[in-house]
Write a protein that holds these residues in place. Structure first.
Motif, mmCIF file in Angstrom:
data_model
loop_
_atom_site.group_PDB
_atom_site.id
_atom_site.type_symbol
_atom_site.label_atom_id
_atom_site.label_comp_id
_atom_site.label_asym_id
_atom_site.label_seq_id
_atom_site.Cartn_x
_atom_site.Cartn_y
_atom_site.Cartn_z
ATOM 1 N N ARG A 1 0.868 -1.179 0.000
ATOM 2 C CA ARG A 1 0.000 0.000 0.000
ATOM 3 C C ARG A 1 0.901 1.225 0.000
ATOM 4 O O ARG A 1 1.919 1.248 0.689
ATOM 5 N N CYS A 2 0.506 2.220 -0.792
ATOM 6 C CA CYS A 2 1.331 3.438 -0.792
ATOM 7 C C CYS A 2 1.351 4.029 0.602
ATOM 8 O O CYS A 2 2.310 4.693 0.987
ATOM 9 N N THR A 3 0.291 3.764 1.373
ATOM 10 C CA THR A 3 0.189 4.319 2.719
ATOM 11 C C THR A 3 0.682 3.352 3.793
ATOM 12 O O THR A 3 0.443 3.592 4.976
ATOM 13 N N PRO B 1 -0.898 5.498 8.824
ATOM 14 C CA PRO B 1 -1.345 6.205 7.623
ATOM 15 C C PRO B 1 -2.445 5.437 6.889
ATOM 16 O O PRO B 1 -2.503 4.208 6.959
ATOM 17 N N ALA B 2 -3.311 6.156 6.223
ATOM 18 C CA ALA B 2 -4.381 5.545 5.428
ATOM 19 C C ALA B 2 -4.931 6.590 4.478
ATOM 20 O O ALA B 2 -4.973 7.774 4.815
ATOM 21 N N ARG B 3 -5.329 6.132 3.301
ATOM 22 C CA ARG B 3 -5.991 7.049 2.353
ATOM 23 C C ARG B 3 -7.437 7.258 2.771
ATOM 24 O O ARG B 3 -7.973 8.356 2.702
ATOM 25 N N GLY B 4 -8.088 6.147 3.161
ATOM 26 C CA GLY B 4 -9.498 6.223 3.504
ATOM 27 C C GLY B 4 -9.725 6.888 4.841
ATOM 28 O O GLY B 4 -8.788 7.033 5.637
ATOM 29 N N PRO B 5 -10.978 7.278 5.171
ATOM 30 C CA PRO B 5 -12.147 7.202 4.318
ATOM 31 C C PRO B 5 -11.961 8.017 3.026
ATOM 32 O O PRO B 5 -11.263 9.032 3.034
HETATM 33 O O1 3PG Z 1 -2.635 2.304 -2.877
HETATM 34 C C1 3PG Z 1 -2.759 2.529 -1.724
HETATM 35 O O2 3PG Z 1 -1.901 2.273 -0.932
HETATM 36 C C2 3PG Z 1 -4.070 3.060 -1.286
HETATM 37 O O3 3PG Z 1 -4.221 4.344 -1.772
HETATM 38 C C3 3PG Z 1 -4.185 2.947 0.186
HETATM 39 O O4 3PG Z 1 -5.477 3.081 0.560
HETATM 40 P P1 3PG Z 1 -5.802 2.825 2.108
HETATM 41 O O5 3PG Z 1 -4.750 3.527 2.870
HETATM 42 O O6 3PG Z 1 -7.138 3.439 2.344
HETATM 43 O O7 3PG Z 1 -5.764 1.357 2.296
#
Ligand code: 3PG
Ligand code: NDP
Length: 496
Positions: free
Chosen positions: A296-298, A449-453
């Motif tokens: 995950r990028c995060t 870290p997290a992208r969501g919500p």
């Molecule tokens: O590609 C990723 O890592 C996502 O953008 C991560 O999303 P998430 O942090 O909500 O799982």
């Protein structure tokens, strides 16, 4: 294959590409194999689209976009809501593809599809309000002007958006581009990642079945290395929305005068202060570092812990790592094979470099079978090791011991990436100061870290990106501003 998805598969077993509202076989006669990361055998094949087919996609998109821009916003929203409900009804086959193409555990695969349907619904709701609002400016607020000009500001479509998502969220990071682009009145050409293309094709069938006008959405399958440049430098592209690795930097350099929404790599640090709740930090580090095997990028990609609490933190994280199950995505293992041999080789290279320079493998020796890598916690990582700076995108988590928070923040800010970061402390004042000092798009306090919500803003600084995502911000990136100025014959003041 169920009737709903039957149109996407050709009789020779190769998945079709999508153009002008139809599923077709490419004139190239060539296909691209998609390898199952678990078995390393071919799971699926997709069409290798030709440049001529890509040209036709853009030509259709340009025509369809004009008609779509004349379609009332509430009607665009109706189509998108229908897409979302079809995705929920037909979710399982999409999730099954994620398991086979990108080795995502079964539960997470289904979650990704449902999350994507929710994202589409939310985007449609947000768009009818946000895009429905414009601005009226009066000229007399600027010195020297009377009130004789009324400026009407509205948000208008960009035209044709090229959407390129990565392998790790091939459905969610596709709809996070498609839904705002379409709601804003744009057409989209989607180039799915090769690993994840078949999940993407299934998802697009939901748009097709929902009655999206022909030509508005096309799917160009084929290896990025082969058709990528042709797509990204195509004269009919009016915006590129890309998520992926450093490829995005090369795309940005070549793109020319088009708006870019780039979400690139990250080296998200987790700063653990002396006063942190160490159990809480350990829990989040394990989840943040190892869910979806660190792809995950995060993901937490470097722990920067105060030396005074490092022994206790490392022990707590190691205990959690020991409990992670390792195996097949079909069995919902915590750690599943990484996406490719080359990715596994790269991760191994990073781990071996650290070992050679003195890092300690906390939970046993390096273990790898094919693309399956056992989770690895590395302690005593130092700044001369590649793992201090590079993104492994795998189940390998380095820990650096630092003497102060300032040292941790300085390391974070020296990174070429600036996506997210997190800090664990019980002192809210310190948390705010550290967050302010960290040069990353987001800082999470007392969580990984997290992208969501998905409606939260999501952006990277430096090499982590350009622009911002998150439903409202993505809508904003899919429009340009248009002004119409009404010049009155003489000044006029309301109630004057
Ligand atoms: O590609 C990723 O890592 C996502 O953008 C991560 O999303 P998430 O942090 O909500 O799982
Ligand atoms: N910041 C963020 O929001 C996120 C960032 N990422 C980052 O993505 C990376 C992992 O994803 P991965 O899919 O491997 O990333 P890549 O950059 O390798 O690929 C991303 C997409 O770009 C395509 N592509 C490859 N070459 C070109 C080209 N020359 N022109 C146009 N498109 C091209 C790929 O297609 P093909 O598959 O056919 O090669 C794929 O669809 C990591 O670095 C991760 O951090 C991932 C998710 C979220």
């Amino acid at each position: 294959m169920c009737d709903f998805y039957a149109p996407i598969l050709a009789s020779n077993g190769v998945y079709k590409y999508y153009i002008d509202g139809e599923w077709k076989e490419s004139a190239s006669g060539k296909s691209v194999a998609i390898s199952n990361p678990s078995t390393r055998e071919t799971a699926y094949q997709v069409q290798a689209c030709t440049q001529d087919e890509v040209n036709k996609m853009f030509a259709s998109a340009k025509v369809a976009q004009k008609a779509w821009a004349r379609t009332p916003l509430y009607k665009r929203a109706e189509v998108l809501h229908k897409v979302a409900s079809l995705m929920r009804e037909n979710a399982q086959p999409i999730a099954d593809c994620l398991v086979k193409e990108v080795a995502k555990p079964t539960k997470d695969s289904l979650t990704e599809v449902i999350r994507s349907a929710d994202l589409i619904d939310y985007t449609a709701e947000e768009a009818v309000r946000y895009l429905g609002e414009g601005q009226l400016l009066n000229s007399d607020s600027f010195p020297g002007n009377a009130r004789n000009k009324l400026c009407l500001v509205s948000k208008v479509p960009l035209g044709v958006v090229l959407a390129i998502p990565p392998f790790n969220y091939p459905v969610n990071l596709a709809v996070s581009k498609l839904a705002p682009a379409l709601m804003a009145g744009n057409a989209v050409v989607l180039k799915p990642p090769t690993q994840g293309a078949v999940a993407g094709i299934h998802m697009v069938q939901c748009f097709h079945a929902a009655g999206l006008p022909a030509g508005l959405l096309s799917v160009a399958t084929g290896r990025g290395a082969e058709i990528g440049d042709f797509l990204t430098t195509h004269p009919d592209v009016n915006c590129i929305s890309f998520t992926g690795g450093d490829t995005g930097i090369a795309i940005a350099k070549k793109a020319g005068m088009v708006p870019l929404q780039m979400e690139l790599g990250g080296k998200d640090v987790c700063i653990v202060c002396e006063d942190a709740d160490l159990d809480l930090a350990a829990k989040h580090i394990i989840k943040g570092g190892f869910s979806y095997s660190g792809q995950r990028c995060t993901a937490v990609k470097l722990v920067l812990v105060h030396a005074a609490v490092a022994d206790r933190l490392v022990a707590a994280v190691a205990a959690g790592v020991a409990k992670l199950s390792v195996g097949r995505p079909e069995d919902d293992a915590d750690i599943t094979p990484v996406v490719s041999d080359s990715s596994a080789n790269f991760i191994e290279g990073l781990a071996m470099d650290a070992k050679a320079k003195g890092a300690k493998f906390v939970n046993g020796e390096w273990r790898r079978e094919g693309n399956l890598i056992w989770p690895l916690l590395l302690d005593n990582v130092t700044a001369d090791m590649r793992l201090a700076w590079e993104e492994p995108f795998g189940p390998v988590l380095p820990v650096m011991r630092v003497g102060s928070v300032d040292e941790a923040v300085a390391h974070c800010n020296k990174s070429k990436y600036g996506l997210q970061g997190c800090v664990f402390t019980r002192d809210i004042n310190a948390a705010i100061r550290i967050s302010d000092a960290m040069e990353t798009g987001t800082v999470q306090v007392n969580s990984a870290p997290a992208r969501g919500p998905d409606h939260f803003p999501f952006q990277g600084f430096r090499d982590s990106g350009i622009g911002s995502q998150g439903i409202r911000n993505s809508l904003a990136m899919m429009v340009k501003t248009k002004s119409t100025v009404i010049n009155l014959d003489k000044e006029s003041y309301t109630m004057g």
